[in-house]
Design a protein around this motif. Structure first.
Motif, PDB file in Angstrom:
ATOM      1  N   GLN A  24       7.336  10.113  -9.342  1.00 31.60           N
ATOM      2  CA  GLN A  24       8.277  10.603 -10.274  1.00 31.60           C
ATOM      3  C   GLN A  24       7.658  10.792 -11.713  1.00 31.60           C
ATOM      4  O   GLN A  24       7.990  11.797 -12.652  1.00 31.60           O
ATOM      5  N   VAL A  25       6.869   9.730 -12.269  1.00 33.27           N
ATOM      6  CA  VAL A  25       6.267   9.831 -13.502  1.00 33.27           C
ATOM      7  C   VAL A  25       5.177  10.705 -13.827  1.00 33.27           C
ATOM      8  O   VAL A  25       4.949  11.419 -14.845  1.00 33.27           O
ATOM      9  N   LEU A  26       4.381  10.992 -12.726  1.00 27.46           N
ATOM     10  CA  LEU A  26       2.982  12.096 -12.443  1.00 27.46           C
ATOM     11  C   LEU A  26       3.521  13.346 -12.779  1.00 27.46           C
ATOM     12  O   LEU A  26       4.414  13.866 -11.990  1.00 27.46           O
ATOM     13  N   LYS A  27       3.099  13.866 -13.804  1.00 30.50           N
ATOM     14  CA  LYS A  27       3.127  15.493 -13.914  1.00 30.50           C
ATOM     15  C   LYS A  27       2.349  16.369 -12.733  1.00 30.50           C
ATOM     16  O   LYS A  27       1.414  15.629 -11.998  1.00 30.50           O
ATOM     17  N   GLN A  28       2.808  17.383 -12.282  1.00 33.72           N
ATOM     18  CA  GLN A  28       2.313  18.200 -11.375  1.00 33.72           C
ATOM     19  C   GLN A  28       0.802  18.345 -11.588  1.00 33.72           C
ATOM     20  O   GLN A  28       0.153  18.549 -12.579  1.00 33.72           O
ATOM     21  N   GLY A  29      -0.020  18.039 -10.674  1.00 34.60           N
ATOM     22  CA  GLY A  29      -1.614  17.950 -10.794  1.00 34.60           C
ATOM     23  C   GLY A  29      -2.183  16.624 -11.340  1.00 34.60           C
ATOM     24  O   GLY A  29      -3.238  16.252 -11.329  1.00 34.60           O
ATOM     25  N   GLY A  30      -1.047  15.399 -11.641  1.00 33.69           N
ATOM     26  CA  GLY A  30      -1.758  14.437 -12.098  1.00 33.69           C
ATOM     27  C   GLY A  30      -2.331  13.587 -10.828  1.00 33.69           C
ATOM     28  O   GLY A  30      -2.353  13.796  -9.866  1.00 33.69           O
ATOM     29  N   ILE A  31      -3.156  12.538 -11.409  1.00 32.71           N
ATOM     30  CA  ILE A  31      -3.687  11.657 -10.430  1.00 32.71           C
ATOM     31  C   ILE A  31      -3.428  10.222 -10.660  1.00 32.71           C
ATOM     32  O   ILE A  31      -3.011   9.724 -11.674  1.00 32.71           O
ATOM     33  N   TRP A  32      -3.217   9.680  -9.502  1.00 33.72           N
ATOM     34  CA  TRP A  32      -2.977   8.199  -9.339  1.00 33.72           C
ATOM     35  C   TRP A  32      -4.135   7.333  -8.873  1.00 33.72           C
ATOM     36  O   TRP A  32      -4.791   7.857  -7.765  1.00 33.72           O
ATOM     37  N   VAL A  33      -4.608   6.382  -9.641  1.00 32.84           N
ATOM     38  CA  VAL A  33      -5.883   5.587  -9.167  1.00 32.84           C
ATOM     39  C   VAL A  33      -5.464   4.283  -8.998  1.00 32.84           C
ATOM     40  O   VAL A  33      -4.891   3.699 -10.013  1.00 32.84           O
ATOM     41  N   GLU A  52       6.514  -4.995   3.396  1.00 31.43           N
ATOM     42  CA  GLU A  52       4.958  -5.305   3.570  1.00 31.43           C
ATOM     43  C   GLU A  52       4.571  -4.242   4.440  1.00 31.43           C
ATOM     44  O   GLU A  52       5.139  -4.228   5.873  1.00 31.43           O
ATOM     45  N   VAL A  53       3.731  -3.610   4.095  1.00 34.94           N
ATOM     46  CA  VAL A  53       3.130  -2.351   5.068  1.00 34.94           C
ATOM     47  C   VAL A  53       1.658  -2.780   5.126  1.00 34.94           C
ATOM     48  O   VAL A  53       1.241  -3.308   4.278  1.00 34.94           O
ATOM     49  N   THR A  54       1.152  -2.272   6.436  1.00 34.24           N
ATOM     50  CA  THR A  54      -0.426  -2.147   6.602  1.00 34.24           C
ATOM     51  C   THR A  54      -0.955  -1.059   5.758  1.00 34.24           C
ATOM     52  O   THR A  54      -0.194  -0.182   5.085  1.00 34.24           O
ATOM     53  N   LEU A  55      -2.345  -1.084   5.431  1.00 36.86           N
ATOM     54  CA  LEU A  55      -3.102   0.030   4.700  1.00 36.86           C
ATOM     55  C   LEU A  55      -2.846   1.195   5.587  1.00 36.86           C
ATOM     56  O   LEU A  55      -2.513   2.216   4.863  1.00 36.86           O
ATOM     57  N   GLU A  56      -2.823   1.333   6.775  1.00 30.80           N
ATOM     58  CA  GLU A  56      -2.771   2.659   7.520  1.00 30.80           C
ATOM     59  C   GLU A  56      -1.038   3.041   7.071  1.00 30.80           C
ATOM     60  O   GLU A  56      -1.103   4.094   7.051  1.00 30.80           O
ATOM     61  N   GLU A  57      -0.404   2.295   7.493  1.00 30.90           N
ATOM     62  CA  GLU A  57       1.176   2.388   7.004  1.00 30.90           C
ATOM     63  C   GLU A  57       1.121   3.159   5.440  1.00 30.90           C
ATOM     64  O   GLU A  57       1.856   4.203   5.127  1.00 30.90           O
ATOM     65  N   LEU A  58       0.693   2.562   4.711  1.00 30.25           N
ATOM     66  CA  LEU A  58       0.786   2.817   3.198  1.00 30.25           C
ATOM     67  C   LEU A  58       0.113   4.210   2.917  1.00 30.25           C
ATOM     68  O   LEU A  58       0.697   5.081   2.197  1.00 30.25           O
ATOM     69  N   THR A  59      -1.014   4.506   3.518  1.00 36.66           N
ATOM     70  CA  THR A  59      -1.612   5.719   3.352  1.00 36.66           C
ATOM     71  C   THR A  59      -0.757   7.182   3.906  1.00 36.66           C
ATOM     72  O   THR A  59      -0.871   7.879   3.311  1.00 36.66           O
ATOM     73  N   GLU A  60      -0.342   6.700   5.136  1.00 33.70           N
ATOM     74  CA  GLU A  60       0.580   7.624   5.537  1.00 33.70           C
ATOM     75  C   GLU A  60       1.800   7.733   4.710  1.00 33.70           C
ATOM     76  O   GLU A  60       2.165   9.082   4.411  1.00 33.70           O
ATOM     77  N   ILE A  61       2.376   6.786   4.164  1.00 35.26           N
ATOM     78  CA  ILE A  61       3.505   6.967   3.176  1.00 35.26           C
ATOM     79  C   ILE A  61       3.291   7.626   2.106  1.00 35.26           C
ATOM     80  O   ILE A  61       3.928   8.697   1.648  1.00 35.26           O
ATOM     81  N   VAL A  62       2.280   7.396   1.659  1.00 34.32           N
ATOM     82  CA  VAL A  62       1.737   7.962   0.245  1.00 34.32           C
ATOM     83  C   VAL A  62       1.382   9.451   0.532  1.00 34.32           C
ATOM     84  O   VAL A  62       1.952  10.328  -0.262  1.00 34.32           O
ATOM     85  N   GLN A  63       0.998  10.091   1.409  1.00 31.41           N
ATOM     86  CA  GLN A  63       0.666  11.408   1.895  1.00 31.41           C
ATOM     87  C   GLN A  63       2.074  11.863   2.014  1.00 31.41           C
ATOM     88  O   GLN A  63       2.095  13.149   1.638  1.00 31.41           O
ATOM     89  N   LYS A  64       2.996  11.463   2.840  1.00 33.96           N
ATOM     90  CA  LYS A  64       4.260  12.083   2.968  1.00 33.96           C
ATOM     91  C   LYS A  64       4.914  12.203   1.759  1.00 33.96           C
ATOM     92  O   LYS A  64       5.923  13.131   1.642  1.00 33.96           O
ATOM     93  N   LEU A  65       4.461  11.506   0.602  1.00 36.77           N
ATOM     94  CA  LEU A  65       5.305  11.639  -0.394  1.00 36.77           C
ATOM     95  C   LEU A  65       4.718  12.479  -1.417  1.00 36.77           C
ATOM     96  O   LEU A  65       4.885  12.827  -2.745  1.00 36.77           O
ATOM     97  N   GLY A  66       3.605  13.198  -1.079  1.00 36.40           N
ATOM     98  CA  GLY A  66       3.074  14.334  -1.521  1.00 36.40           C
ATOM     99  C   GLY A  66       1.650  14.252  -2.217  1.00 36.40           C
ATOM    100  O   GLY A  66       0.874  15.009  -2.964  1.00 36.40           O
ATOM    101  N   PHE A  67       1.376  13.099  -2.143  1.00 37.34           N
ATOM    102  CA  PHE A  67      -0.101  12.722  -2.629  1.00 37.34           C
ATOM    103  C   PHE A  67      -1.278  13.031  -1.758  1.00 37.34           C
ATOM    104  O   PHE A  67      -1.071  13.025  -0.390  1.00 37.34           O
ATOM    105  N   ARG A  68      -2.394  13.435  -2.234  1.00 37.11           N
ATOM    106  CA  ARG A  68      -3.419  13.640  -1.104  1.00 37.11           C
ATOM    107  C   ARG A  68      -4.561  12.707  -1.954  1.00 37.11           C
ATOM    108  O   ARG A  68      -5.055  12.351  -3.043  1.00 37.11           O
ATOM    109  N   PHE A  69      -5.569  12.306  -1.076  1.00 33.52           N
ATOM    110  CA  PHE A  69      -6.836  11.340  -1.342  1.00 33.52           C
ATOM    111  C   PHE A  69      -7.821  12.253  -1.390  1.00 33.52           C
ATOM    112  O   PHE A  69      -8.451  13.039  -0.721  1.00 33.52           O
TER     113      PHE A  69
END
Length: 86
Positions: A24-33, A52-69
């Protein structure tokens, strides 16, 4: 714009809420480190429910929320394996 989280996201009772807020706080095109473990501080506290989620679950959730690695790396963090440190 950027958001940096350092040894932070595993402090949440609900890590999904943290990730949603970051989105929500990141502007379009912003990055999260993010740097830090997934030790989930409330995992052993039965009176303080948490998600508590595993790393695999967390990376899947993050991508579903619109982030890319653009870059993804895991590394050993010695203090998490040494009960006498910190």
């Amino acid at each position: 714009d950027a958001v940096a989280t350092c040894f932070f996201i595993d402090t949440a009772h609900n890590v999904l809420a943290y990730i949603r807020r970051i989105a929500q706080v990141l502007k379009q095109g912003g990055i999260w480190v993010n740097v830090g473990p997934l030790l989930f501080h409330f995992a052993d506290m039965y009176t303080a429910p948490s998600i508590e989620v595993t790393l695999e679950e967390l990376t899947e959730i993050v991508q579903k929320l619109g982030f890319r690695f653009d870059f993804f790396q895991t590394t050993e963090c010695n203090y998490t394996r040494n009960s006498r440190s910190m």
